[in-house]
Design a protein around this motif. Structure first.
Motif, PDB file in Angstrom:
ATOM      1  N   LEU A  46       3.057  11.149 -13.871  1.00  0.00           N
ATOM      2  CA  LEU A  46       3.821  10.472 -12.818  1.00  0.00           C
ATOM      3  C   LEU A  46       4.892  11.407 -12.254  1.00  0.00           C
ATOM      4  O   LEU A  46       5.589  12.090 -13.021  1.00  0.00           O
ATOM      5  CB  LEU A  46       4.491   9.201 -13.367  1.00  0.00           C
TER       6      LEU A  46
ATOM      7  N   PRO B 155       8.156  11.608  -9.133  1.00  0.00           N
ATOM      8  CA  PRO B 155       9.058  10.701  -8.424  1.00  0.00           C
ATOM      9  C   PRO B 155       8.506  10.220  -7.075  1.00  0.00           C
ATOM     10  O   PRO B 155       8.799   9.116  -6.645  1.00  0.00           O
ATOM     11  CB  PRO B 155      10.323  11.547  -8.216  1.00  0.00           C
ATOM     12  N   GLU B 156       7.680  11.042  -6.443  1.00  0.00           N
ATOM     13  CA  GLU B 156       7.180  10.680  -5.104  1.00  0.00           C
ATOM     14  C   GLU B 156       6.058   9.655  -5.159  1.00  0.00           C
ATOM     15  O   GLU B 156       5.688   9.084  -4.128  1.00  0.00           O
ATOM     16  CB  GLU B 156       6.668  11.930  -4.372  1.00  0.00           C
ATOM     17  N   ASP B 157       5.494   9.422  -6.323  1.00  0.00           N
ATOM     18  CA  ASP B 157       4.357   8.486  -6.422  1.00  0.00           C
ATOM     19  C   ASP B 157       4.736   7.102  -5.898  1.00  0.00           C
ATOM     20  O   ASP B 157       5.751   6.529  -6.301  1.00  0.00           O
ATOM     21  CB  ASP B 157       3.910   8.338  -7.891  1.00  0.00           C
ATOM     22  N   GLN B 158       3.892   6.570  -5.013  1.00  0.00           N
ATOM     23  CA  GLN B 158       4.063   5.187  -4.564  1.00  0.00           C
ATOM     24  C   GLN B 158       3.524   4.259  -5.655  1.00  0.00           C
ATOM     25  O   GLN B 158       2.436   4.507  -6.191  1.00  0.00           O
ATOM     26  CB  GLN B 158       3.256   4.938  -3.280  1.00  0.00           C
ATOM     27  N   LEU B 159       4.257   3.181  -5.954  1.00  0.00           N
ATOM     28  CA  LEU B 159       3.780   2.233  -6.974  1.00  0.00           C
ATOM     29  C   LEU B 159       2.410   1.669  -6.597  1.00  0.00           C
ATOM     30  O   LEU B 159       1.525   1.522  -7.437  1.00  0.00           O
ATOM     31  CB  LEU B 159       4.801   1.099  -7.161  1.00  0.00           C
ATOM     32  N   GLU B 160       2.267   1.360  -5.317  1.00  0.00           N
ATOM     33  CA  GLU B 160       0.989   0.802  -4.852  1.00  0.00           C
ATOM     34  C   GLU B 160      -0.160   1.756  -5.139  1.00  0.00           C
ATOM     35  O   GLU B 160      -1.240   1.339  -5.564  1.00  0.00           O
ATOM     36  CB  GLU B 160       1.060   0.529  -3.348  1.00  0.00           C
TER      37      GLU B 160
ATOM     38  N   ASP C 271      15.270  -0.431  -3.343  1.00  0.00           N
ATOM     39  CA  ASP C 271      13.984   0.153  -2.981  1.00  0.00           C
ATOM     40  C   ASP C 271      13.159   0.314  -4.261  1.00  0.00           C
ATOM     41  O   ASP C 271      13.503   1.094  -5.140  1.00  0.00           O
ATOM     42  CB  ASP C 271      14.235   1.508  -2.310  1.00  0.00           C
TER      43      ASP C 271
ATOM     44  N   THR D 174       9.762   1.019  -4.265  1.00  0.00           N
ATOM     45  CA  THR D 174       8.438   1.403  -3.755  1.00  0.00           C
ATOM     46  C   THR D 174       7.868   2.649  -4.423  1.00  0.00           C
ATOM     47  O   THR D 174       6.659   2.815  -4.483  1.00  0.00           O
ATOM     48  CB  THR D 174       8.491   1.638  -2.238  1.00  0.00           C
ATOM     49  N   THR D 175       8.743   3.536  -4.924  1.00  0.00           N
ATOM     50  CA  THR D 175       8.233   4.756  -5.564  1.00  0.00           C
ATOM     51  C   THR D 175       8.806   4.884  -6.981  1.00  0.00           C
ATOM     52  O   THR D 175       9.781   4.213  -7.337  1.00  0.00           O
ATOM     53  CB  THR D 175       8.644   6.031  -4.781  1.00  0.00           C
ATOM     54  N   VAL D 176       8.201   5.771  -7.749  1.00  0.00           N
ATOM     55  CA  VAL D 176       8.676   6.023  -9.116  1.00  0.00           C
ATOM     56  C   VAL D 176      10.143   6.450  -9.072  1.00  0.00           C
ATOM     57  O   VAL D 176      10.987   5.937  -9.812  1.00  0.00           O
ATOM     58  CB  VAL D 176       7.804   7.102  -9.803  1.00  0.00           C
TER      59      VAL D 176
ATOM     60  N   SER E 290      12.402   5.957  -6.711  1.00  0.00           N
ATOM     61  CA  SER E 290      13.342   4.933  -6.228  1.00  0.00           C
ATOM     62  C   SER E 290      13.584   3.860  -7.285  1.00  0.00           C
ATOM     63  O   SER E 290      14.689   3.330  -7.388  1.00  0.00           O
ATOM     64  CB  SER E 290      12.841   4.317  -4.913  1.00  0.00           C
TER      65      SER E 290
END
Lengths: 91, 402
Positions: free
Chosen positions: A27, A29-34, A71, A73-75, A77
């Motif tokens: 994982l 940090p930029e990874d989107q959870l979706e 926010d 939405t990402t790892v 955030s």
């Protein structure tokens, strides 16, 4: 940054990795959870794990995800959001 | 195939302790959602709900009997008495084997469960009330109705979460059509405004901190309610033969399953249930004057339901009035469809469409003729009542004027 902050990051990533059924090392940090396959129900489970682990309350309503002012939405955030909650709890 | 009619209705719900009282509140658009008064309420994130206020069980039941009745059974009995009273049904040995009870319910006797768990877990006690099991079992309210009225035909309780009542009513009608019974008491009951019941819903993060405002762009979730509604369904020939007043025809029903997701609603499954109910009733979309929407006030439901109405109704979607009375009485979960059928009866019998409360700003994703603010006078000859449950289980009822 202190060791404590690194602990937070490590723990949050471990929670997200468990939810996404992936290796924490994969994982970033930029990874989107979706994109990690964490859908709205997965996010609710993630928030539950965060609250139980850090003894904080995450102001999240699935009907209005933006309304809590966080926010998620990402790892990266999510890590920042949890840092904020933990530090305001300590203050 | 035999036709099925409604010859009696009864209720106790947050809006009123009778059908007439409920209709008055629906006409006035009165919102019964407010602060809750239950043990440990301060530990709830959103301590609001629609409770049946001022209900005094001892006014309805003697103390011996009360020991066997969880709140959800009390509600069912109070509603059942009003319904059978209106239908003019007394104890009748000839009718008994031809009459049964099918109620919808989701949570079982939650007050009994909560009290028992508190005693053994929190209180450290080693015994619970001896009637804990007969009080909390899901079929208890149906069983008590059979005993109250001496109905010895087919009886059970249906559990399909938020669609329980509509599944129950649809199933009861099907049994009458098929000749398995002549009279069925049906509807639903729920009493889930307990600490445990509210906490469980809180966990899902879909509950509103402010109120239930279906179809509003700024809605923020659902609010729980409690109560019951019970109807007398009867084979039309049976009702005519005994000179009973027919309130409405239970003209059709349909049940579908999304087979997709345990909580997220699905447009296709919901649309198929509406289309199926229309077909079963021999109605065209243009015949329907009112839809009592499932309308929970969650983002997921309201958008999906509106898209499903468009899909099922096509061009006729713009000509049908839609409202969600959950904004008034909250979400009765397993009792929802039953109390909401009263709004359909109000439209058919009194020409009044109950309003959706709290709609402040139109949601472009819900661009139907939403009746909001105040009740609307209308001539309605046919109405649909939608229920779309967790589990992807959908049940829609079609009523027509006699």
């Amino acid at each position: 940054m202190t060791d404590r902050t690194d602990d937070i990051e490590r723990t949050v990533i471990a929670i997200l990795a468990r939810q996404a059924v992936r290796d924490a090392a994969d994982l970033v940090p930029e990874d989107q959870l979706e994109a990690l396959g964490i859908d709205s129900m997965g996010l609710v489970e993630t928030i539950f794990a965060v609250e139980e682990t850090f003894d904080v309350s995450v102001p999240f309503n699935a009907n209005a995800p933006e309304a809590g002012g966080m926010d998620l939405t990402t790892v990266g955030s999510v890590v920042e959001a949890v840092r904020g909650l933990v530090s305001s709890k300590a203050a | 195939m035999r036709r099925v009619v409604i010859t009696g209705a009864g209720t106790i719900n947050p809006l009123g302790a009778t059908v007439a009282g409920t209709w008055d509140a629906m006409r006035a658009g009165r919102v019964a959602i407010g602060p809750l008064d239950i043990p440990d309420v301060h530990r709830l994130a959103h301590p609001i709900g629609a409770a049946v206020a001022g209900f005094d069980p001892s006014a309805h039941f003697d103390p011996q009997r009360l020991g066997l009745l969880d709140r959800f059974s009390q509600f069912a009995l109070v509603a059942g008495r009003e319904a059978t009273g209106q239908a003019g049904l007394g104890r009748d040995p000839a009718l008994s084997p031809r009459a049964g009870v099918i109620l919808g319910n989701s949570g079982g006797g939650m007050t009994t469960q909560d009290d028992g768990f508190r005693a053994v877990y929190e209180g450290g006690r080693n015994r619970v009330h001896p009637f804990t099991v007969p009080r909390l079992m899901g079929n208890a309210p149906s069983a008590h109705l059979t005993m109250e009225f001496g109905f010895t035909g087919p009886s059970f309780t249906v559990s399909s979460a938020c669609a329980s009542s509509n599944h129950a009513i649809g199933q009861a009608a099907a049994m009458i059509r098929a000749g398995q019974a002549d009279v069925m008491l049906t509807g639903g009951t729920e009493a889930m405004l307990t600490f445990g019941g509210l906490k469980a819903w809180e966990g899902l993060r879909v509950m509103s901190p402010t109120g239930c405002r279906p179809f509003c762009a700024t809605r923020d979730g659902m609010v729980q309610g409690e109560g019951a509604a019970v109807f007398v369904l009867e084979a039309e020939e049976h009702a005519r033969a005994r000179g009973a007043q027919v309130l409405a025809n239970l003209a059709g029903s349909a049940m579908t399953s999304d087979a997709r997701d345990i909580v997220m609603p699905d447009r296709d499954g919901a649309a198929a249930a509406m289309t199926g109910a229309l077909r079963d009733a021999g109605l065209a979309p243009g015949d329907i004057g009112y839809i009592n929407a499932h309308g929970t006030g969650t983002a997921a439901n309201d958008r999906t339901e509106c898209a499903a109405i468009r899909q099922a109704f096509g061009a006729a979607a713009d000509g049908v009035a839609v409202s969600s009375t959950k904004s008034l009485h909250g979400h009765l979960i397993g009792g929802a469809g039953a109390v909401e059928l009263l709004a359909c009866l109000l439209a058919l019998r009194e020409g009044v469409i109950a309003p959706t409360a709290g709609l402040r700003e139109a949601d472009p994703a819900c661009d139907l003729d939403i009746v909001s603010g105040a009740a609307r006078p209308a001539r309605v000859a046919a109405a649909l009542s939608n229920a779309f449950a967790f589990g992807g289980m959908n049940a829609v009822l079609a009523l027509t004027t006699p």
